[in-house]
Design a protein around this motif. Sequence first.
Motif, PDB file in Angstrom:
ATOM      1  N   GLU A  81     -24.202-133.469   5.364  1.00  0.00           N
ATOM      2  CA  GLU A  81     -25.277-133.390   6.194  1.00  0.00           C
ATOM      3  C   GLU A  81     -26.143-133.873   5.364  1.00  0.00           C
ATOM      4  OE1 GLU A  81     -25.122-129.254   6.798  1.00  0.00           O
ATOM      5  OE2 GLU A  81     -23.268-129.249   8.320  1.00  0.00           O
ATOM      6  N   LEU A  82     -26.446-134.262   4.251  1.00  0.00           N
ATOM      7  CA  LEU A  82     -27.642-134.608   3.537  1.00  0.00           C
ATOM      8  C   LEU A  82     -28.135-136.034   4.150  1.00  0.00           C
ATOM      9  CD1 LEU A  82     -26.650-134.100  -0.144  1.00  0.00           C
ATOM     10  CD2 LEU A  82     -28.227-132.941   1.178  1.00  0.00           C
ATOM     11  N   SER A  83     -27.285-136.835   4.995  1.00  0.00           N
ATOM     12  CA  SER A  83     -27.545-138.175   5.338  1.00  0.00           C
ATOM     13  C   SER A  83     -26.902-138.492   6.598  1.00  0.00           C
ATOM     14  CB  SER A  83     -27.742-139.241   4.321  1.00  0.00           C
ATOM     15  OG  SER A  83     -28.123-140.501   5.154  1.00  0.00           O
ATOM     16  N   GLY A  84     -27.350-138.944   7.686  1.00  0.00           N
ATOM     17  CA  GLY A  84     -26.674-139.503   8.944  1.00  0.00           C
ATOM     18  C   GLY A  84     -25.850-140.752   8.451  1.00  0.00           C
ATOM     19  N   TRP A  85     -26.135-141.380   7.316  1.00  0.00           N
ATOM     20  CA  TRP A  85     -25.513-142.515   6.723  1.00  0.00           C
ATOM     21  C   TRP A  85     -24.327-142.476   5.982  1.00  0.00           C
ATOM     22  CZ3 TRP A  85     -26.792-147.298   8.285  1.00  0.00           C
ATOM     23  CH2 TRP A  85     -27.859-147.467   9.002  1.00  0.00           C
ATOM     24  N   ILE A  86     -23.821-141.098   5.706  1.00  0.00           N
ATOM     25  CA  ILE A  86     -22.759-140.709   4.962  1.00  0.00           C
ATOM     26  C   ILE A  86     -21.595-140.809   5.919  1.00  0.00           C
ATOM     27  CG2 ILE A  86     -21.715-138.942   3.633  1.00  0.00           C
ATOM     28  CD1 ILE A  86     -24.537-138.153   2.334  1.00  0.00           C
ATOM     29  N   GLU A  87     -20.457-141.423   5.525  1.00  0.00           N
ATOM     30  CA  GLU A  87     -19.603-141.465   6.410  1.00  0.00           C
ATOM     31  C   GLU A  87     -18.505-140.372   6.156  1.00  0.00           C
ATOM     32  OE1 GLU A  87     -15.791-144.461   6.405  1.00  0.00           O
ATOM     33  OE2 GLU A  87     -17.595-145.449   7.678  1.00  0.00           O
ATOM     34  N   GLN A  88     -18.220-139.978   4.984  1.00  0.00           N
ATOM     35  CA  GLN A  88     -17.293-139.020   4.433  1.00  0.00           C
ATOM     36  C   GLN A  88     -17.622-138.896   3.067  1.00  0.00           C
ATOM     37  OE1 GLN A  88     -13.524-141.764   4.403  1.00  0.00           O
ATOM     38  NE2 GLN A  88     -13.230-139.852   4.911  1.00  0.00           N
ATOM     39  N   VAL A  89     -17.366-137.482   2.727  1.00  0.00           N
ATOM     40  CA  VAL A  89     -17.234-136.772   1.309  1.00  0.00           C
ATOM     41  C   VAL A  89     -15.728-136.633   0.857  1.00  0.00           C
ATOM     42  CG1 VAL A  89     -18.265-135.418  -0.405  1.00  0.00           C
ATOM     43  CG2 VAL A  89     -19.757-136.203   1.460  1.00  0.00           C
ATOM     44  N   LEU A  90     -15.363-137.119  -0.115  1.00  0.00           N
ATOM     45  CA  LEU A  90     -13.901-136.807  -0.498  1.00  0.00           C
ATOM     46  C   LEU A  90     -13.995-136.297  -2.050  1.00  0.00           C
ATOM     47  CD1 LEU A  90     -12.455-140.292   0.759  1.00  0.00           C
ATOM     48  CD2 LEU A  90     -12.244-137.810   1.883  1.00  0.00           C
ATOM     49  N   ARG A  91     -13.180-135.640  -2.257  1.00  0.00           N
ATOM     50  CA  ARG A  91     -12.894-134.904  -3.662  1.00  0.00           C
ATOM     51  C   ARG A  91     -11.767-135.918  -4.622  1.00  0.00           C
ATOM     52  NH1 ARG A  91     -14.986-130.308  -4.852  1.00  0.00           N
ATOM     53  NH2 ARG A  91     -15.460-129.090  -3.227  1.00  0.00           N
ATOM     54  N   VAL A  92     -11.991-136.170  -5.573  1.00  0.00           N
ATOM     55  CA  VAL A  92     -11.216-136.939  -6.603  1.00  0.00           C
ATOM     56  C   VAL A  92     -10.173-135.895  -7.044  1.00  0.00           C
ATOM     57  CG1 VAL A  92     -11.021-138.524  -8.571  1.00  0.00           C
ATOM     58  CG2 VAL A  92     -12.934-138.819  -6.833  1.00  0.00           C
ATOM     59  N   GLU A  93      -9.124-135.863  -6.996  1.00  0.00           N
ATOM     60  CA  GLU A  93      -8.129-134.796  -7.475  1.00  0.00           C
ATOM     61  C   GLU A  93      -7.720-135.202  -8.689  1.00  0.00           C
ATOM     62  OE1 GLU A  93      -7.811-132.091  -5.711  1.00  0.00           O
ATOM     63  OE2 GLU A  93      -8.859-133.018  -3.865  1.00  0.00           O
ATOM     64  N   LYS A  94      -7.665-136.334  -9.210  1.00  0.00           N
ATOM     65  CA  LYS A  94      -7.127-136.621 -10.503  1.00  0.00           C
ATOM     66  C   LYS A  94      -8.094-136.086 -11.727  1.00  0.00           C
ATOM     67  CE  LYS A  94      -3.832-139.420  -8.964  1.00  0.00           C
ATOM     68  NZ  LYS A  94      -4.038-139.203  -7.539  1.00  0.00           N
ATOM     69  N   PRO A  95      -7.458-135.756 -12.940  1.00  0.00           N
ATOM     70  CA  PRO A  95      -8.293-135.325 -13.938  1.00  0.00           C
ATOM     71  C   PRO A  95      -9.276-136.428 -14.558  1.00  0.00           C
ATOM     72  CG  PRO A  95      -6.026-135.608 -14.740  1.00  0.00           C
ATOM     73  CD  PRO A  95      -5.946-135.557 -13.203  1.00  0.00           C
ATOM     74  N   TYR A  96      -8.898-137.468 -14.285  1.00  0.00           N
ATOM     75  CA  TYR A  96      -9.657-138.648 -14.834  1.00  0.00           C
ATOM     76  C   TYR A  96     -10.406-139.011 -13.543  1.00  0.00           C
ATOM     77  CZ  TYR A  96      -4.996-140.485 -13.414  1.00  0.00           C
ATOM     78  OH  TYR A  96      -3.824-140.735 -12.627  1.00  0.00           O
ATOM     79  N   LYS A  97     -11.612-139.213 -13.601  1.00  0.00           N
ATOM     80  CA  LYS A  97     -12.654-139.471 -12.459  1.00  0.00           C
ATOM     81  C   LYS A  97     -12.743-140.975 -12.254  1.00  0.00           C
ATOM     82  CE  LYS A  97     -12.367-134.890 -11.875  1.00  0.00           C
ATOM     83  NZ  LYS A  97     -11.604-134.251 -10.987  1.00  0.00           N
ATOM     84  N   ARG A  98     -13.704-141.276 -13.324  1.00  0.00           N
ATOM     85  CA  ARG A  98     -14.148-142.879 -13.147  1.00  0.00           C
ATOM     86  C   ARG A  98     -12.972-143.788 -13.327  1.00  0.00           C
ATOM     87  NH1 ARG A  98     -18.005-139.819 -16.066  1.00  0.00           N
ATOM     88  NH2 ARG A  98     -20.176-140.291 -15.538  1.00  0.00           N
ATOM     89  N   VAL A  99     -11.940-143.320 -13.650  1.00  0.00           N
ATOM     90  CA  VAL A  99     -10.874-144.201 -14.001  1.00  0.00           C
ATOM     91  C   VAL A  99      -9.790-144.376 -12.632  1.00  0.00           C
ATOM     92  CG1 VAL A  99      -8.473-144.717 -15.312  1.00  0.00           C
ATOM     93  CG2 VAL A  99     -10.605-144.310 -16.257  1.00  0.00           C
ATOM     94  N   SER A 100     -10.095-143.090 -11.834  1.00  0.00           N
ATOM     95  CA  SER A 100      -9.098-143.266 -10.569  1.00  0.00           C
ATOM     96  C   SER A 100      -9.644-144.129  -9.738  1.00  0.00           C
ATOM     97  CB  SER A 100      -9.268-141.767 -10.157  1.00  0.00           C
ATOM     98  OG  SER A 100      -8.574-141.691  -8.979  1.00  0.00           O
ATOM     99  N   ARG A 101      -8.316-144.622  -9.053  1.00  0.00           N
ATOM    100  CA  ARG A 101      -8.671-145.391  -7.684  1.00  0.00           C
ATOM    101  C   ARG A 101      -9.429-144.820  -6.837  1.00  0.00           C
ATOM    102  NH1 ARG A 101      -6.068-150.692  -7.285  1.00  0.00           N
ATOM    103  NH2 ARG A 101      -6.266-151.604  -5.479  1.00  0.00           N
ATOM    104  N   GLU A 102      -9.256-143.654  -6.651  1.00  0.00           N
ATOM    105  CA  GLU A 102      -9.813-142.679  -5.683  1.00  0.00           C
ATOM    106  C   GLU A 102     -11.388-142.952  -5.829  1.00  0.00           C
ATOM    107  OE1 GLU A 102      -8.177-138.727  -4.791  1.00  0.00           O
ATOM    108  OE2 GLU A 102      -7.263-138.908  -6.788  1.00  0.00           O
TER     109      GLU A 102
END
Length: 353
Positions: free
Chosen positions: A55-76
């Motif tokens: 809801e912070l911006s109308g330009w946001i399409e979706q917000v998703l959680r990265v489930e893997k313990p490695y964040k930046r490395v994850s393909r997600e």
Amino acid sequence: MIVVMKAGTPEAEIERLSQEFVSMGLEPEKIVGRHKTVVGLVGETADMDALQLQELSGWIEQVLRVEKPYKRVSREFRHGEASQVFVSTPDGAVPFGEHEPLVIVAGPCSVENEEMIVETAKRVKAAGAKFLRGGAYKPRTSPYAFQGHGESALALLAAAKEASGLGIITEVMDAADIEKIAEVADVLQVGARNMHNFSLLKKIGAQDKPVLLKRGMSATIDEWLMAAEYIMAAGNPNVILCERGIRTFDSRYARNTLDLAVIPVLRSLTHLPIMIDPSHGTGKWEYVPSMAMAAIAGGTDSLMIEVHPNPSKALSDGPQSLTPDRFDRLMTDLAVIGKAVDRWTDSPLPVLA
């Protein structure tokens, strides 16, 4: 968490949102994909409501959680897209990545003398390699084995680089050596024995040279990817993963077990480029061609192959090294497989601006 922006989102809106995320105690990282821009959020997001963030911006399409313990490395973290690592060399920029031409790295285990390293560099360059590998500092199991010539070998690598135009990949063993190695090397290698050296990973991640991270001899895939996360969390996004064989129960016929199944597994888990080292993975030069061709067919982005002008007299890893003539023949065979999977090119490299 990742915030997926709608196509055509103004840059000013992405910057505004990034500042708002910073005020919330998060570290936003903008990732520009082929079709959309994604903002990765690193920090304490477990208790955050994804719907409220949207809801912070109308330009946001979706917000998703990265489930893997490695964040930046994850393909997600990149919304399913592969990343590219561009490495500057004297001949131009070499891209590593899933959708890029195959990159060949070749050379001896250790830098022994100027004549040997320059001769090898010229031969592998003529055959099609883009990078010269060669150890100045060598971690060895025995304290009595050849440990490399150290700092003096860096000057020899620089001479080979000037004579051939190849990029240089060499290993860093001690954080105190990073600066002087980075003056010569275009890619800094973290060897298998140092994959769990978290202090080194943090410090090597704080500099801006691309990093080649070899899998530890007994490391799981998750442990390997978490090691890459250490480097990326320190600020360096340019990481290449190298499978070099793992230690299993049978070492009689091959030095290690080369885990080629890791290629499709990594493709599903991470956006980072993949390299396969069939020389360390098998330990015998006669097995290297088969595993190299299999790796290309399996989808690797790069190969690292040991080449020595006289393997029988090599100071380290002679049994797994190809002669330059054998390397020439192998490159001819690799081209057949590479072209079949549309990963081979003879075109000149792009030049970095």
